[in-house]
Design a protein around this motif. Structure first.
Motif, PDB file in Angstrom:
ATOM      1  N   THR A 321       0.813  -1.207   0.000  1.00  0.00           N
ATOM      2  CA  THR A 321       0.000   0.000   0.000  1.00  0.00           C
ATOM      3  C   THR A 321       0.850   1.263   0.000  1.00  0.00           C
ATOM      4  N   VAL A 387      -8.664  -1.607   0.231  1.00  0.00           N
ATOM      5  CA  VAL A 387      -7.948  -2.382   1.246  1.00  0.00           C
ATOM      6  C   VAL A 387      -8.865  -2.710   2.414  1.00  0.00           C
ATOM      7  N   LYS A 392      -8.457  -6.645   2.861  1.00  0.00           N
ATOM      8  CA  LYS A 392      -8.028  -6.829   4.242  1.00  0.00           C
ATOM      9  C   LYS A 392      -8.520  -8.171   4.779  1.00  0.00           C
TER      10      LYS A 392
END
Length: 469
Positions: A321, A387, A392
């Motif tokens: 990220t 995410v 996630k």
């Protein structure tokens, strides 16, 4: 490699070598003066009569810090220093010759140090006021801060011009500088070994930088041929080698600047005090005092240089990220921005954008800096959305594939943004983005809208399932 890069590298190599000799000065006052005089010489070599700019800034900030109300001095230092930074970069409009590029680097580092020092002094004053209002067993950290930062006029001058990091950083606090002078840490830390450990990566990064620059010169992206004879896909692809060259150049410079610190022993602290990049020790201040006062314990302690750790190439390259990978890049400056800008702003949706704007302003006045750095604020919400709601918690092969996809889009986004950092002017930046139809802006907007719709649909579906149960 151009002449500016050769001068830059040569002066950094000199500074690294000189770090060995500065540690031979066991008399701390002599070490301080020798380091400052060499620092002034370095600034004069790259600046000539333009050295007047950093001298004026140091003088004015020293007067602000020493003479004004300690609980409010930081805002005046911040306003003056960033205001002077704007003047410094527009001197030609006032009939004053524009300073050399290396003087700009000196001024950038000086801005962080002087404004950061003003905040240290202000925090010290506030901590002392709080400690007076509390019982004698006030928080240990408050007591430590209150006792640590109270420089005089000449102390500020020495901190500003010490040879360690005077040209390029990394940023370190006044407390770290003061500890370098008045503690035995540099006498026992593995300075030479740590310097060699960092330098072993330098040949790789330099060779990659020189090779990529030879085959893909950045100036080619400004040429008429680039726009008239190259396809959309080639122009889009060219962001990758451009950003690669930028990364290799920065890795090389930041590693060398870290080595200036490690060879001189600045930034060495006992591992047990959990040093933080930019900050220094973060816990166990009692142990810190023991090591300072006990020569035997100082010899036995294990040290690291995390305080001046400014670049993590592995994290910068491979963390998926953007939000997390940014923490591996210019780490000490990230700390300065977080402590002196982000955390001091009201908690709202704009403080990330304001912090990015301050970072862009610190880099320069060219539109490309703002287009590059502030565009991060457009990409982060897209990344955060996907995410948080889609990748996630994924494990196994699905998690690896998701991480790769996030990493790929992060690399594309940074490459797309970074090219404006090289093109600099708003004309060249928009000319390039227009030639690829602002495709990443369009893609991010589309992804964000699709993501929002998908999240709402998922929530609606979950609510219907709950009702049916």
């Amino acid at each position: 490699m151009n002449n500016d890069d050769l001068i830059y590298a040569s002066l950094l190599l000199f500074s690294i070598t000189f770090g060995y000799f500065i540690r031979l000065f066991k008399e701390r006052e002599l070490r301080k003066w020798v380091s400052t005089l060499v620092g002034l010489l370095l600034v004069f070599v790259v600046s000539g009569f333009h050295i007047v700019h950093p001298l004026i800034c140091t003088l004015i900030n020293a007067l602000i810090i020493v003479n004004m109300d300690k609980t409010t001095c930081a805002k005046y230092s911040f306003a003056f220093q960033f205001g002077y930074l704007a003047f410094f970069r527009t001197t030609e409009y006032f009939g004053i010759p524009y300073p050399p590029a290396h003087t700009n680097l000196v001024q950038m580092v000086l801005t962080l140090k002087l404004v950061g020092l003003a905040f240290e002094v202000q925090d010290t004053a506030v901590a002392k006021a709080k400690a007076r209002d509390k019982s004698e067993d006030s928080d240990t950290n408050i007591q430590e801060v209150a006792a640590s930062v109270s420089p005089g006029f000449m102390d500020i001058f020495h901190y500003a011009f010490t040879h360690v990091g005077v040209l390029t950083g990394p940023f370190y606090t006044y407390r770290t500088y003061n500890d370098w002078l008045h503690t035995p840490f540099s006498d026992h830390a593995p300075c030479f070994e740590e310097t060699l450990r960092k330098l072993k990566w330098l040949p790789l990064f330099l060779s990659l930088f020189l090779t990529a620059t030879y085959f893909y010169p950045l100036q080619y992206a400004k040429s008429d041929e680039f726009y008239s004879e190259r396809s959309f896909w080639y122009r889009l692809w060219y962001t990758y080698p451009s950003f690669f060259i930028f990364r290799m150049r920065i890795y090389s410079g930041l590693i060398m600047s870290e080595c200036v610190c490690t060879m001189a022993g600045l930034g060495a602290y006992p591992v047990a005090t959990a040093p933080v990049a930019g900050q220094g020790p973060s816990k166990d201040f009692a142990l810190l005092r023991q090591v300072v006062s006990d020569p035997e314990q100082a010899k036995k302690a294990t040290y690291n240089f995390e305080t001046i750790h400014n670049i993590d190439p592995y994290g910068s390259e491979f963390i998926p990220t953007l939000r997390q990978s940014m923490k591996s890049w210019n780490i000490c400056i990230q700390y300065w921005l977080a402590v002196n800008v982000y955390k001091r702003l009201p908690r709202n949706a704009f403080r990330t954008t304001v912090t990015l704007f301050v970072s862009a302003f610190w880099h320069g006045i060219y539109a490309g800096y703002y287009l590059c750095i502030c565009t991060v604020a457009l990409y982060l919400p897209v990344e955060d959305l996907y995410v948080k709601h889609f990748t996630k918690g994924l494990g196994g092969m699905a998690g690896k594939i998701a991480d790769f996809v996030v990493w790929f889009f992060r690399l594309q986004a940074l490459s797309y943004m970074a090219i404006t950092f090289f093109l600099l002017t708003i004309h060249d930046s928009f000319k390039y983005w227009n030639s690829i139809y602002f495709c990443c802006h369009v893609l991010w907007a589309a992804f964000y809208m699709v993501g929002v719709v998908a999240v709402k649909a998922r929530k609606k579906s979950n609510m219907e399932k709950d009702k049916s149960i």
